[in-house]
Design a protein around this motif. Structure first.
Motif, mmCIF file in Angstrom:
data_model
loop_
_atom_site.group_PDB
_atom_site.id
_atom_site.type_symbol
_atom_site.label_atom_id
_atom_site.label_comp_id
_atom_site.label_asym_id
_atom_site.label_seq_id
_atom_site.Cartn_x
_atom_site.Cartn_y
_atom_site.Cartn_z
ATOM 1 N N TYR A 80 23.020 59.372 -26.969
ATOM 2 C CA TYR A 80 23.132 58.452 -28.111
ATOM 3 C C TYR A 80 24.529 58.562 -28.730
ATOM 4 C CZ TYR A 80 21.719 56.344 -32.661
ATOM 5 O OH TYR A 80 21.603 55.573 -33.797
ATOM 6 N N THR A 81 24.959 59.806 -28.969
ATOM 7 C CA THR A 81 26.280 60.037 -29.550
ATOM 8 C C THR A 81 27.375 59.467 -28.654
ATOM 9 O OG1 THR A 81 25.489 62.044 -30.652
ATOM 10 C CG2 THR A 81 27.873 61.822 -30.376
ATOM 11 N N ALA A 82 27.277 59.764 -27.349
ATOM 12 C CA ALA A 82 28.287 59.272 -26.399
ATOM 13 C C ALA A 82 28.285 57.752 -26.333
ATOM 14 C CB ALA A 82 28.032 59.870 -25.021
ATOM 15 N N GLY A 83 27.090 57.155 -26.389
ATOM 16 C CA GLY A 83 26.988 55.697 -26.331
ATOM 17 C C GLY A 83 27.635 55.022 -27.527
ATOM 18 N N VAL A 84 27.413 55.578 -28.706
ATOM 19 C CA VAL A 84 28.023 54.998 -29.910
ATOM 20 C C VAL A 84 29.535 55.199 -29.878
ATOM 21 C CG1 VAL A 84 28.125 55.070 -32.431
ATOM 22 C CG2 VAL A 84 25.920 55.293 -31.273
ATOM 23 N N ASP A 85 29.966 56.393 -29.477
ATOM 24 C CA ASP A 85 31.408 56.672 -29.416
ATOM 25 C C ASP A 85 32.125 55.734 -28.454
ATOM 26 O OD1 ASP A 85 31.312 58.717 -31.289
ATOM 27 O OD2 ASP A 85 31.324 60.329 -29.808
ATOM 28 N N SER A 86 31.503 55.450 -27.320
ATOM 29 C CA SER A 86 32.154 54.630 -26.291
ATOM 30 C C SER A 86 32.034 53.132 -26.563
ATOM 31 C CB SER A 86 31.546 54.935 -24.918
ATOM 32 O OG SER A 86 30.207 54.441 -24.842
ATOM 33 N N TYR A 146 26.737 51.628 -26.967
ATOM 34 C CA TYR A 146 25.694 51.408 -27.977
ATOM 35 C C TYR A 146 26.446 50.862 -29.183
ATOM 36 C CZ TYR A 146 21.321 52.356 -30.530
ATOM 37 O OH TYR A 146 20.142 52.239 -31.236
ATOM 38 N N PRO A 147 26.395 49.558 -29.432
ATOM 39 C CA PRO A 147 27.268 48.930 -30.435
ATOM 40 C C PRO A 147 27.105 49.488 -31.845
ATOM 41 C CG PRO A 147 26.201 47.287 -29.043
ATOM 42 C CD PRO A 147 25.525 48.593 -28.749
ATOM 43 N N ALA A 148 28.200 49.450 -32.584
ATOM 44 C CA ALA A 148 28.216 49.972 -33.959
ATOM 45 C C ALA A 148 27.183 49.276 -34.839
ATOM 46 C CB ALA A 148 29.610 49.820 -34.559
ATOM 47 N N ALA A 200 24.030 51.060 -36.805
ATOM 48 C CA ALA A 200 23.776 50.960 -38.241
ATOM 49 C C ALA A 200 22.364 50.478 -38.544
ATOM 50 C CB ALA A 200 24.797 50.029 -38.888
ATOM 51 N N HIS A 201 21.827 49.607 -37.713
ATOM 52 C CA HIS A 201 20.565 48.933 -38.052
ATOM 53 C C HIS A 201 19.346 49.383 -37.240
ATOM 54 C CE1 HIS A 201 23.541 46.156 -39.875
ATOM 55 N NE2 HIS A 201 22.570 45.929 -40.732
ATOM 56 N N ASP A 202 19.479 50.447 -36.442
ATOM 57 C CA ASP A 202 18.341 50.827 -35.591
ATOM 58 C C ASP A 202 17.283 51.666 -36.310
ATOM 59 O OD1 ASP A 202 19.468 53.381 -35.707
ATOM 60 O OD2 ASP A 202 20.185 53.366 -33.631
ATOM 61 N N CYS A 203 17.528 52.011 -37.575
ATOM 62 C CA CYS A 203 16.558 52.752 -38.424
ATOM 63 C C CYS A 203 16.347 54.203 -37.997
ATOM 64 C CB CYS A 203 15.202 52.042 -38.477
ATOM 65 S SG CYS A 203 15.293 50.386 -39.152
ATOM 66 N N ALA A 204 17.129 54.694 -37.040
ATOM 67 C CA ALA A 204 16.979 56.068 -36.565
ATOM 68 C C ALA A 204 17.837 57.005 -37.396
ATOM 69 C CB ALA A 204 17.390 56.160 -35.097
ATOM 70 N N GLY A 205 17.252 58.099 -37.879
ATOM 71 C CA GLY A 205 18.024 59.106 -38.585
ATOM 72 C C GLY A 205 19.007 59.766 -37.637
ATOM 73 N N TYR A 206 20.187 60.111 -38.141
ATOM 74 C CA TYR A 206 21.204 60.710 -37.281
ATOM 75 C C TYR A 206 22.051 61.700 -38.066
ATOM 76 C CZ TYR A 206 25.108 61.335 -34.098
ATOM 77 O OH TYR A 206 26.055 61.904 -33.262
ATOM 78 N N GLY A 207 22.406 62.780 -37.388
ATOM 79 C CA GLY A 207 23.382 63.720 -37.904
ATOM 80 C C GLY A 207 22.831 64.749 -38.872
ATOM 81 N N LEU A 208 23.735 65.467 -39.506
ATOM 82 C CA LEU A 208 23.378 66.581 -40.395
ATOM 83 C C LEU A 208 22.377 66.183 -41.455
ATOM 84 C CD1 LEU A 208 26.918 68.165 -41.016
ATOM 85 C CD2 LEU A 208 25.070 69.132 -39.624
ATOM 86 N N ALA A 209 22.616 65.033 -42.091
ATOM 87 C CA ALA A 209 21.761 64.582 -43.187
ATOM 88 C C ALA A 209 20.692 63.604 -42.724
ATOM 89 C CB ALA A 209 22.611 63.937 -44.289
ATOM 90 N N GLN A 210 20.634 63.365 -41.421
ATOM 91 C CA GLN A 210 19.721 62.352 -40.868
ATOM 92 C C GLN A 210 19.900 61.027 -41.613
ATOM 93 O OE1 GLN A 210 17.153 62.737 -37.934
ATOM 94 N NE2 GLN A 210 19.191 63.649 -37.788
ATOM 95 N N TRP A 211 21.163 60.570 -41.646
ATOM 96 C CA TRP A 211 21.475 59.283 -42.271
ATOM 97 C C TRP A 211 20.667 58.194 -41.582
ATOM 98 C CZ3 TRP A 211 25.593 62.826 -41.448
ATOM 99 C CH2 TRP A 211 26.197 63.291 -42.628
ATOM 100 N N GLN A 239 26.493 52.837 -41.441
ATOM 101 C CA GLN A 239 27.708 52.049 -41.241
ATOM 102 C C GLN A 239 28.909 52.769 -41.850
ATOM 103 O OE1 GLN A 239 27.630 47.670 -41.773
ATOM 104 N NE2 GLN A 239 29.255 47.983 -43.271
ATOM 105 N N ASN A 240 28.719 53.310 -43.060
ATOM 106 C CA ASN A 240 29.793 54.069 -43.702
ATOM 107 C C ASN A 240 30.163 55.306 -42.892
ATOM 108 O OD1 ASN A 240 30.000 52.292 -45.846
ATOM 109 N ND2 ASN A 240 28.697 53.497 -47.208
#
Length: 199
Positions: A53-59, A62-64, A68-79, A86-87
């Motif tokens: 997922y991370t690699a897909g977004v970086d490359s 997996y579009p930005a 932003a809109h996939d509703c999946a929590g991500y990262g340290l704070a599960q944004w 998006q921020n």
């Protein structure tokens, strides 16, 4: 150095020990300090692992906008909310970093906390449990904002404080120096043993 080592040193400089522990007690519950953590319930739904997922977004595979809109929590704070994701994306990519970069996410979290007007309270004289509740209810905003969840996350914060005693050196620079000193001490002990045997 573990992710927690880095994060505790980083946030202690901003919020003091208890503020850092309160924030990180919440991060433990959200992501176990993994900046590449994709919400577990979405891995199967989206067909991605943390790394893919991370690699897909970086490359861009997996579009930005989808990120932003996939509703999946991500990262340290599960944004999770689209505007926060998006921020996060714009903040990290604007700095030329991966969306899963540990230091970048720590910096983004500090920026968000300032935007939410929570910096003074987090670094102030509130009790530890109150700081944990502040982050839980004003920053993380999970579905479960119960007293039981505050207690659980406060327990994590207390474990963090116990793991990093007040006079421990948590700076990465000093941690590296301490490791060098331990290595040198071991070398000198071995040399002393050799000299004793020669005598």
């Amino acid at each position: 150095m573990s992710n927690l080592d880095f994060l505790f040193g980083y946030f202690t400089k901003l919020y003091g020990r208890e503020g850092a522990a309160a924030l990180l007690g919440n991060f433990r519950a959200e992501s176990a300090y993994n900046p590449r953590n994709l919400q577990n319930s979405y891995e199967k739904k989206l067909g991605y692992t943390d790394e893919s997922y991370t690699a897909g977004v970086d490359s861009g595979a997996y579009p930005a906008d989808r990120f932003a809109h996939d509703c999946a929590g991500y990262g340290l704070a599960q944004w999770t909310h689209w505007s926060r994701k998006q921020n996060l994306y714009e903040y990290l990519r604007g700095k030329g970093k991966s969306i899963g970069d540990l230091e970048g996410q720590a910096s983004f979290a500090a920026w968000e906390i300032a935007q939410y007007g929570l910096t003074a309270q987090l670094s102030g004289s509130m009790q530890l449990r109150d700081k944990v509740a502040l982050i839980l209810r004003k920053y993380e905003k999970p579905a479960d904002q119960s007293e039981a969840n505050v207690d659980r996350r406060t327990g994590y914060a207390r474990e963090i404080l116990a793991a990093y005693p007040e006079h421990a050196i948590s700076s990465p620079k000093y941690a590296a120096i301490a490791e060098e000193l331990r290595t040198e001490a071991a070398r000198l002990c071995a040399l002393a043993d050799t000299l004793e045997k020669e005598d």
